[in-house]
Scaffold this motif. Structure first.
Motif, PDB file in Angstrom:
ATOM      1  N   LEU A 152       0.834  -1.209   0.000  1.00 11.50           N
ATOM      2  CA  LEU A 152       0.000   0.000   0.000  1.00 11.50           C
ATOM      3  C   LEU A 152       0.862   1.249   0.000  1.00 11.50           C
ATOM      4  O   LEU A 152       0.618   2.199  -0.760  1.00 11.50           O
ATOM      5  N   ALA A 153       1.895   1.251   0.837  1.00 16.87           N
ATOM      6  CA  ALA A 153       2.765   2.418   0.928  1.00 16.87           C
ATOM      7  C   ALA A 153       3.583   2.608  -0.346  1.00 16.87           C
ATOM      8  O   ALA A 153       3.677   3.722  -0.882  1.00 16.87           O
ATOM      9  N   ASP A 154       4.156   1.522  -0.844  1.00 18.15           N
ATOM     10  CA  ASP A 154       5.064   1.613  -1.984  1.00 18.15           C
ATOM     11  C   ASP A 154       4.344   1.911  -3.300  1.00 18.15           C
ATOM     12  O   ASP A 154       4.821   2.689  -4.124  1.00 18.15           O
ATOM     13  N   ARG A 155       3.191   1.284  -3.510  1.00 19.88           N
ATOM     14  CA  ARG A 155       2.532   1.364  -4.816  1.00 19.88           C
ATOM     15  C   ARG A 155       1.474   2.454  -4.905  1.00 19.88           C
ATOM     16  O   ARG A 155       1.070   2.827  -6.013  1.00 19.88           O
ATOM     17  N   PHE A 156       1.029   2.958  -3.774  1.00 16.59           N
ATOM     18  CA  PHE A 156      -0.034   3.964  -3.811  1.00 16.59           C
ATOM     19  C   PHE A 156       0.345   5.247  -3.089  1.00 16.59           C
ATOM     20  O   PHE A 156       0.323   6.320  -3.679  1.00 16.59           O
ATOM     21  N   LEU A 157       0.718   5.166  -1.820  1.00 16.70           N
ATOM     22  CA  LEU A 157       1.045   6.384  -1.086  1.00 16.70           C
ATOM     23  C   LEU A 157       2.241   7.100  -1.699  1.00 16.70           C
ATOM     24  O   LEU A 157       2.255   8.329  -1.806  1.00 16.70           O
ATOM     25  N   SER A 158       3.243   6.343  -2.113  1.00 24.49           N
ATOM     26  CA  SER A 158       4.438   6.980  -2.688  1.00 24.49           C
ATOM     27  C   SER A 158       4.114   7.705  -3.989  1.00 24.49           C
ATOM     28  O   SER A 158       4.728   8.726  -4.318  1.00 24.49           O
ATOM     29  N   ASN A 159       3.118   7.192  -4.742  1.00 28.16           N
ATOM     30  CA  ASN A 159       2.719   7.849  -5.989  1.00 28.16           C
ATOM     31  C   ASN A 159       1.936   9.135  -5.746  1.00 28.16           C
ATOM     32  O   ASN A 159       1.725   9.918  -6.674  1.00 28.16           O
ATOM     33  N   LEU A 160       1.506   9.346  -4.505  1.00 29.02           N
ATOM     34  CA  LEU A 160       0.762  10.551  -4.165  1.00 29.02           C
ATOM     35  C   LEU A 160       1.628  11.580  -3.449  1.00 29.02           C
ATOM     36  O   LEU A 160       1.124  12.539  -2.871  1.00 29.02           O
ATOM     37  N   GLY A 161       2.941  11.360  -3.480  1.00 23.32           N
ATOM     38  CA  GLY A 161       3.860  12.338  -2.915  1.00 23.32           C
ATOM     39  C   GLY A 161       4.252  12.087  -1.473  1.00 23.32           C
ATOM     40  O   GLY A 161       4.814  12.971  -0.820  1.00 23.32           O
ATOM     41  N   VAL A 162       3.970  10.882  -0.968  1.00 23.61           N
ATOM     42  CA  VAL A 162       4.388  10.515   0.382  1.00 23.61           C
ATOM     43  C   VAL A 162       5.744   9.825   0.301  1.00 23.61           C
ATOM     44  O   VAL A 162       5.940   8.893  -0.492  1.00 23.61           O
ATOM     45  N   SER A 163       6.683  10.276   1.113  1.00 28.91           N
ATOM     46  CA  SER A 163       8.013   9.673   1.156  1.00 28.91           C
ATOM     47  C   SER A 163       7.980   8.505   2.136  1.00 28.91           C
ATOM     48  O   SER A 163       7.669   8.690   3.316  1.00 28.91           O
TER      49      SER A 163
END
Length: 366
Positions: free
Chosen positions: A105-116
């Motif tokens: 979830l973090a790698d494939r979605f949150l990171s694409n929304l500008g979350v480091s």
């Protein structure tokens, strides 16, 4: 820590009943509600509220000693907690060896929304400190390795650095560990596992004593539509009524099995926090009420691990855990960074001696 009063929990509904009301929780299977005039203060629409959810959340809040919201799965709860607390530019710290779907979830979605997104292993999670992190996602014991974090120390350090903590407490339940009492800001749980306990539904919940966070999470649920079905909520409520007796049996049996497995020649390595020599024992003894119902063993080869699982008549070869049926699986098949012969074993409610006889016979036949 304040232990939940499970006897009181069983009578939360009963003590508020009127004469002639059903003792068992009714299932409200409706998307529409009779709503003349102004809707304020009344059930309005099935995506917004449901009487069956409302009582389930009342019980969950009693267990957590905090406001709770229910979700259609554990990942639904985790998603709500994360999407409600991070935004573009946020820095998120998660475990590199925790539940793998949280990482996805973090790698494939949150990171694409500008979350480091930064990952650290459980055993070195505090290395480097927590300055600059907006949200720190914890899991203790880790799944599947069963390493533990010092929750009070980490929660305090994160708060001092200006961040918030979210802890996945699925493996321990509120009866085994109480992260909110240890300083954690938000707790998430997959109630599909031991909370429901019968392997017949998917559910999850989020709990927090932070009013602003809970308001944001409720808004996420209402707007995203990540809502539980009323039947699933009813099933979870029924499961919670036996959680105390199931969890006690499962943890007690796991201790017995771990002690016996530790001396079996077919077992190369074992992890169980209740064993005095386990790396997690000291932390578990300090911050948990029980040592849990999960243990892990590593056998000699992948083939022997599969043979052991599939030949044991009292082990279900299945993913997930926490059910009344003992189950086991090789976690390497899902991509976890573990030995191919590493087995996560979830101890169920079978009589412990009967269960041990079946496990021992399957190990002896390798």
């Amino acid at each position: 820590m304040t232990e939940p009063k499970t006897g009181e929990m069983l009578h939360l509904r009963g003590n508020a009943l009127d004469k002639g009301d059903p003792v068992a929780l009714p299932l409200t299977q409706s998307s529409m509600f009779h709503l003349p005039g102004a809707p304020d203060g009344h059930a309005s629409y099935g995506r917004v509220d449901n009487p069956t959810w409302a009582h389930l959340e009342h019980v969950l809040s009693h267990l957590e000693n905090a406001p709770c919201l229910s979700f259609p799965s554990g990942m639904g709860a985790i998603s709500a907690a994360l999407f409600a607390t991070v935004k573009a530019g946020s820095r998120l710290l998660i475990l590199s060896d925790g539940y793998y779907v949280t990482r996805l979830l973090a790698d494939r979605f949150l990171s694409n929304l500008g979350v480091s997104v930064v990952e650290r292993p459980t055993t070195a999670f505090a290395d480097g400190g927590f300055d600059g992190f907006d949200v720190v996602f914890l899991e203790s014991p880790s799944n599947p390795g069963l390493d533990m974090l010092d929750l009070p120390a980490i929660a305090g350090a994160v708060r001092e650095a200006g961040g918030i903590t979210i802890a996945d407490n699925t493996t321990m339940t509120p009866l085994g560990q109480r992260p909110l009492d240890l300083g954690v800001d938000v707790v998430v749980s997959s109630d599909t596992k031991a909370m429901g306990g019968h392997s017949d539904m998917l559910m999850g919940h989020v709990a927090s004593r932070d009013t602003a966070i809970m308001e944001r999470i409720e808004e996420w649920r209402r707007v995203s539509g990540a809502i539980p079905g009323p039947h699933e909520a009813w099933l979870l409520h029924r499961g919670l009524e036996t959680l105390d007796v199931r969890f006690d049996r499962m943890c007690s049996s796991a201790q017995v099995l771990a002690e016996r497995l530790a001396t079996h020649p077919a077992v190369k390595h074992i992890r169980y926090p209740g064993l005095p020599g386990d790396p997690s024992h000291a932390l578990a003894a300090a911050q948990t009420e029980r040592f849990g119902f999960l243990l892990t063993i590593t056998l000699e080869t992948e083939a022997k691990a599969e043979q052991f699982i599939n030949a044991c008549p009292l082990l279900r070869p299945a993913t997930s855990f926490g059910g009344v049926h003992s189950s086991a699986e090789r976690r390497a098949r899902w991509g976890d960074a573990v030995d191919p012969a590493f087995i996560r074993l979830s101890v169920g409610c079978e009589p412990v001696d009967e269960l041990w006889q079946a496990i021992e016979a399957s190990l002896n036949a390798l």
